[in-house]
Scaffold this active site. Structure first.
Site, PDB file in Angstrom:
ATOM      1  N   SER A 149     -16.002   2.702 -24.494  1.00  0.00           N
ATOM      2  CA  SER A 149     -16.356   2.162 -25.806  1.00  0.00           C
ATOM      3  C   SER A 149     -16.959   0.789 -25.601  1.00  0.00           C
ATOM      4  O   SER A 149     -16.753   0.150 -24.563  1.00  0.00           O
ATOM      5  CB  SER A 149     -15.098   2.061 -26.682  1.00  0.00           C
ATOM      6  N   TYR A 197      -6.204  -0.312 -27.718  1.00  0.00           N
ATOM      7  CA  TYR A 197      -7.408   0.488 -27.482  1.00  0.00           C
ATOM      8  C   TYR A 197      -8.359  -0.265 -26.559  1.00  0.00           C
ATOM      9  O   TYR A 197      -8.881   0.300 -25.580  1.00  0.00           O
ATOM     10  CB  TYR A 197      -8.078   0.781 -28.825  1.00  0.00           C
TER      11      TYR A 197
END
Length: 282
Positions: free
Chosen positions: A142, A155
């Site tokens: 990401s 995350y």
């Protein structure tokens, strides 16, 4: 990788979102597929779609937070097809909220799925990957694996680690025919945030503006190109690339922006009181 047709690919989180889109693109390229997901109904649908593209497909229910289930899936794949040429570590979850509001079990679950599972799959499949003339590992990370973002600490931690793991594997095994890609998209039109647990300080799940969202198919197309071209770090959307460039060349600007935003929002009512403040209050 010169050719995907006829190769064997394992894709995690293949029942929806980016994983499903990558699986279908690999099917269009002629790869036979071994698909893992925790949602058996959606997985069966993805398997049917992939088979309609004329390739062999096996779907297997697998909870990636359970190491024994991962090992069992790897063993089944090796028994069925003898090895794998492409490994796509896509499955991931997130949590939205302030770090001090995040329970230990949320940290454990997220790191198990986002980081420990890819590590285990890579470790258990490296011998078969090394036995191929050419192979590829695609780790779906990401932009949060390149630039720290507020309220997604766990995350971001997992994705930074996944990018670092990808870079290390690429440096270590590139001369032995294994390509490695860290795919770092920005926001994508999936249910990642909608399905995420959230902190007690958050009233509703964060929903990104739709104009910022890429489709899973756009990300899948870029993923397949990265496999063919053996790209290292791939940042997909223009705003994500701009954010990454600012982080690399002018990191102080991002830090300043974060500090100004905090000041504009005013005092943090959820701030943890310091020990001396608690004593004064008493």
């Amino acid at each position: 990788m010169r050719q995907i047709r006829g190769k064997t690919a394992l894709v995690t989180g293949a029942a929806s979102g980016i994983g499903r889109a990558i699986a279908l693109r690999l099917a269009e390229e002629g790869a036979r597929l071994y698909l893992l997901d925790v949602n058996p109904v959606a997985l069966a649908s993805a398997v049917g779609e992939a088979k309609a593209r004329g390739v062999d497909v096996v779907g297997r229910h697998c909870d990636l937070s359970q190491p024994a289930q991962i090992s069992a899936a790897v063993g089944h794949l090796l028994d069925q097809w003898g090895g794998v040429d492409v490994l796509v570590n896509n499955a991931g979850i997130t949590y939205y909220g302030r770090t001090h509001k995040m329970a230990a079990e949320h940290w454990d679950q997220l790191l198990a799925i986002n980081l420990q599972a890819p590590i285990q799959l890579i470790r258990e499949l490296l011998p078969t990957l090394l036995s191929r003339d050419e192979a590829h590992i695609l780790n779906v990370a990401s932009i949060c694996g390149l630039v720290g973002m507020s309220r997604v600490a766990a995350y971001t931690t997992s994705k930074f680690a996944l990018v670092g793991l990808s870079e290390t594997l690429r440096a270590e095994y590139s001369r032995q025919g294994i390509g490695v890609t860290a795919l770092c998209p920005g926001l994508v039109d999936t249910n990642l945030f909608a399905a995420a647990p959230r902190g007690t300080d958050i009233n509703e799940n964060k929903q990104p503006p739709r104009w910022l969202l890429a489709t899973p198919e756009t990300i899948a197309n870029r993923a397949v190109r990265a496999i063919y071209k053996n790209h290292g770090i791939v940042v997909v959307q223009p705003y994500a690339r701009l954010t990454y460039l600012v982080k690399r060349w002018a990191p102080g600007l991002l830090d300043l922006g974060n500090r100004l935003r905090r000041r504009k929002q005013g005092p943090d009512k959820h701030r943890v009181a310091k020990p001396e403040e608690k004593r004064r209050a008493a």
